[in-house]
Every structure is written in C-alpha cells, then in structure tokens.
Write a protein that holds these residues in place. Sequence first.
Motif, PDB file in Angstrom:
ATOM      1  N   VAL A 167      -7.349   8.752   7.944  1.00  0.00           N
ATOM      2  CA  VAL A 167      -7.040   8.242   6.604  1.00  0.00           C
ATOM      3  C   VAL A 167      -7.988   7.075   6.376  1.00  0.00           C
ATOM      4  O   VAL A 167      -7.970   6.097   7.133  1.00  0.00           O
ATOM      5  CB  VAL A 167      -5.566   7.769   6.498  1.00  0.00           C
ATOM      6  CG1 VAL A 167      -5.321   7.074   5.166  1.00  0.00           C
ATOM      7  CG2 VAL A 167      -4.604   8.950   6.669  1.00  0.00           C
ATOM      8  N   PHE A 168      -8.858   7.185   5.370  1.00  0.00           N
ATOM      9  CA  PHE A 168      -9.876   6.144   5.148  1.00  0.00           C
ATOM     10  C   PHE A 168      -9.760   5.593   3.738  1.00  0.00           C
ATOM     11  O   PHE A 168      -9.842   6.333   2.761  1.00  0.00           O
ATOM     12  CB  PHE A 168     -11.276   6.729   5.385  1.00  0.00           C
ATOM     13  CG  PHE A 168     -12.389   5.729   5.167  1.00  0.00           C
ATOM     14  CD1 PHE A 168     -12.302   4.431   5.673  1.00  0.00           C
ATOM     15  CD2 PHE A 168     -13.529   6.088   4.456  1.00  0.00           C
ATOM     16  CE1 PHE A 168     -13.332   3.507   5.471  1.00  0.00           C
ATOM     17  CE2 PHE A 168     -14.566   5.183   4.250  1.00  0.00           C
ATOM     18  CZ  PHE A 168     -14.461   3.883   4.758  1.00  0.00           C
ATOM     19  N   ASN A 169      -9.573   4.268   3.651  1.00  0.00           N
ATOM     20  CA  ASN A 169      -9.594   3.563   2.373  1.00  0.00           C
ATOM     21  C   ASN A 169     -10.939   2.850   2.244  1.00  0.00           C
ATOM     22  O   ASN A 169     -11.155   1.809   2.861  1.00  0.00           O
ATOM     23  CB  ASN A 169      -8.448   2.545   2.314  1.00  0.00           C
ATOM     24  CG  ASN A 169      -8.469   1.729   1.021  1.00  0.00           C
ATOM     25  OD1 ASN A 169      -9.442   1.772   0.265  1.00  0.00           O
ATOM     26  ND2 ASN A 169      -7.396   1.009   0.763  1.00  0.00           N
ATOM     27  N   PRO A 170     -11.864   3.430   1.434  1.00  0.00           N
ATOM     28  CA  PRO A 170     -13.203   2.846   1.371  1.00  0.00           C
ATOM     29  C   PRO A 170     -13.227   1.515   0.609  1.00  0.00           C
ATOM     30  O   PRO A 170     -14.137   0.714   0.822  1.00  0.00           O
ATOM     31  CB  PRO A 170     -14.017   3.920   0.628  1.00  0.00           C
ATOM     32  CG  PRO A 170     -13.017   4.667  -0.192  1.00  0.00           C
ATOM     33  CD  PRO A 170     -11.733   4.635   0.594  1.00  0.00           C
ATOM     34  N   PHE A 171     -12.249   1.273  -0.235  1.00  0.00           N
ATOM     35  CA  PHE A 171     -12.234   0.030  -1.020  1.00  0.00           C
ATOM     36  C   PHE A 171     -11.942  -1.169  -0.126  1.00  0.00           C
ATOM     37  O   PHE A 171     -12.523  -2.240  -0.303  1.00  0.00           O
ATOM     38  CB  PHE A 171     -11.204   0.111  -2.155  1.00  0.00           C
ATOM     39  CG  PHE A 171     -11.591   1.105  -3.203  1.00  0.00           C
ATOM     40  CD1 PHE A 171     -12.369   0.741  -4.283  1.00  0.00           C
ATOM     41  CD2 PHE A 171     -11.192   2.439  -3.089  1.00  0.00           C
ATOM     42  CE1 PHE A 171     -12.749   1.668  -5.241  1.00  0.00           C
ATOM     43  CE2 PHE A 171     -11.555   3.376  -4.040  1.00  0.00           C
ATOM     44  CZ  PHE A 171     -12.336   2.983  -5.119  1.00  0.00           C
ATOM     45  N   LEU A 172     -11.027  -1.011   0.807  1.00  0.00           N
ATOM     46  CA  LEU A 172     -10.683  -2.104   1.721  1.00  0.00           C
ATOM     47  C   LEU A 172     -11.346  -1.922   3.079  1.00  0.00           C
ATOM     48  O   LEU A 172     -11.104  -2.698   3.999  1.00  0.00           O
ATOM     49  CB  LEU A 172      -9.160  -2.203   1.866  1.00  0.00           C
ATOM     50  CG  LEU A 172      -8.393  -2.436   0.560  1.00  0.00           C
ATOM     51  CD1 LEU A 172      -6.892  -2.542   0.832  1.00  0.00           C
ATOM     52  CD2 LEU A 172      -8.885  -3.683  -0.167  1.00  0.00           C
ATOM     53  N   ASN A 173     -12.181  -0.876   3.188  1.00  0.00           N
ATOM     54  CA  ASN A 173     -12.841  -0.534   4.442  1.00  0.00           C
ATOM     55  C   ASN A 173     -11.853  -0.474   5.614  1.00  0.00           C
ATOM     56  O   ASN A 173     -12.039  -1.096   6.647  1.00  0.00           O
ATOM     57  CB  ASN A 173     -13.997  -1.495   4.746  1.00  0.00           C
ATOM     58  CG  ASN A 173     -14.902  -0.949   5.838  1.00  0.00           C
ATOM     59  OD1 ASN A 173     -15.013   0.275   6.003  1.00  0.00           O
ATOM     60  ND2 ASN A 173     -15.517  -1.826   6.601  1.00  0.00           N
TER      61      ASN A 173
END
Length: 318
Positions: free
Chosen positions: A130-136
């Motif tokens: 699970v990757f949240n690119p906005f919060l890295n």
Amino acid sequence: GIFLNKDYEECLEFATSLAQECGQIILEASKARYSKTNKIYEKSGNPSDLVTETDRIVEELIKTKINSKFPEHRFIGEEMTAAGHQYELTNDPTWIVDPIDGTTNFVHGFPFVAVCIGLTFNKEPVVGVVFNPFLNQLFTARKGNGAYLNFNTKLPLSSPNPPLNLPPSLSQCLIVTEFGSDRSPSTIGKKVQSVHNMISKPGNVTWSKKNAGLVHGIRNLGSAALDIMQIAKGEADMFWEIGCWEWDVTAAIIILREAGGLMVNGNGPNEGPVDILGRKYLAVRAGSPCAGDETSEQSQLRLVRELWNVVEEIDCPR
Ligand code: 2AM
Ligand code: CA
Ligand code: CA
Ligand code: CA
C-alpha cells in the motif's frame, strides 16, 4: 503449484517497485487534476462515486506488467470489474489491485491516496503493498516476514518495545470508519446510526448527566486501505467499514496481520477468519493484553464484540 518463500519475496519486490512507479504517475496526474487530460466521471451518476482517467491508466499499467511478469497468475482490479468483467476468487495466485484508493481525495488533493497491490494464494492474502505517494509512505508485507513502513521501520510503530497495551474497552478506542459511495437511504442511515452509537452513549453519566461520549473519537481518511494502515501502525485502535471491496483490503490485510493486527467480519457474531469477499470488515490493532489473564487475541476479540454490539447490521450484497 506451490509457493515458496523466495516466490513471495520476488512478488513483493516486483509489487513494491510497481507501486512506486504508479505513485509517480498518480503524483504527476494530481498536479493536473482539473485539466482536460484527467477527466473526472461519476459512476452511475453518483457524485460520491468517482473515477478518473488516472484510475484506469494506472490499473491498465499494473495489469499489463503483471501479465508479462507472471503470465500464469490471475488479476482482479476495481476498474475492470466496474466495466463488467466477471471473476471468481480461486486458489491460484491472484493479484487484487486498487489503482487509486481514495479517488475523491485524489480529485481534491487531500493527501490520503494509495495504490494497493495485493496477492492471494489459496484465497489468502500473502503479499501486500500500500503506497501513499503524497506522504511518501510505503507499507509492505509478505507472509511470515513482518510488516514494514518505508522498508526499515517495523510495524506496529511500538514494536518490538515497548509493547503498546490494547485499550481496556471500546470506550478508550479511536475508531476509523468510512461512509463509502453507497448513499442509499437505508445503507447510509444505518451507517450514520452506527457512528452515532459509537460516538455518543445516551445516559453515560461518567462525565456529565448527558452529552457523554462512548469512544474516544472517530476518524475518516477517505481511503479504506490507509485507514487500515493506521491500525497496522498502531496509531488508531479499530477500523470498521461495511461496503468496501476485496481490492480495498487484500494488500492491507496481510500488512495488518504481519503487524500483529486482527481482521474479522464487520458484523458479528462470526469470530472465524474474515470473508475477504464479504464486503464487511473490522480490524483491531496489535497490542499487549489489556486484562491480566487474557492473550492478545482474546483482548482483541473482546474489543471486536464490543464494537459488534453497537453497530447496525447492514445488508451489503455483492
Ligand atoms: P475508492 O476511492 O477506491 O472508491 C472512502 O469512500 C473509501 O471507501 C475509499 O477507500 C473508497 O475506495 C471506498 N469505497 C468505495 N465505494 C465504497 C462503498 N460503496 N462502500 C464502502 N466503501 C467504499
Ligand atoms: Ca471507486
Ligand atoms: Ca478503493
Ligand atoms: Ca479505487
């Protein structure tokens, strides 16, 4: 055939770099989210059920890359399913993917958006990213190997020491939940009633004669997968959602489990393993037992039963 540890390892490495690649695409696209190149559509004319060009592009990319790397594996994705593709979950290795979890957040620039890539084997989640690119924030796990944030922070955040205690009862819990896109009066009425039951308890006199709360608080990030990651981290105690789908939870479940968390069905009483296709989910974080003679799992199940008692039974067919 069979799956070996090194196969899980290879799948996790592959899924991790694929999620990072998709994260870049999502970030770039969000800079142009109101441009003509990133159209926003309402599914079935429902303004709370959105899909963008980017959801479809990212899912197509993931599907193509999986097909070429693992041609014998199966694939299930939210947007191809929305387009009418039929499937059943089998014992074969199956990738279950949500290209953008939190599409409404993506459209608004609210930075809780994730790409979810999960793999099941014998119908059980075994690899998840699970990757949240906005919060890295990159959450990864494979069966038997623990769960990690950004590769080297082990989850839950308190592990291995000090082990965080589980709350002694529901009234000390921070709950995460979602309203989902089904706003039909019956469904949303029961969800609102459930939230009402969770957040305030008529007649609770410990704080005042009226106006007393039941739980510590309720949070709603707009991404079911990232909600569950808050439980995996140990920053919230329980997650409850009725109406989300297997692509919201497959990657999240293996990460949660490897972080010592428990996932069960969202409506009780059924303390057996969660039905991954059942659209009803309840998660509890890891922690030391909160009562002297209990195991952690007994404490977790006690909190589950307390929450089952206050939420409404919601009908949610596939
Ligand atoms: P999505 O952004 O991929 O559509 C907030 O609504 C969260 O619930 C998101 O994770 C969203 O996923 C998911 N969701 C979408 N439709 C839902 C539904 N009908 N019921 C519950 N959750 C839903
Ligand atoms: Ca959706
Ligand atoms: Ca989703
Ligand atoms: Ca989605």
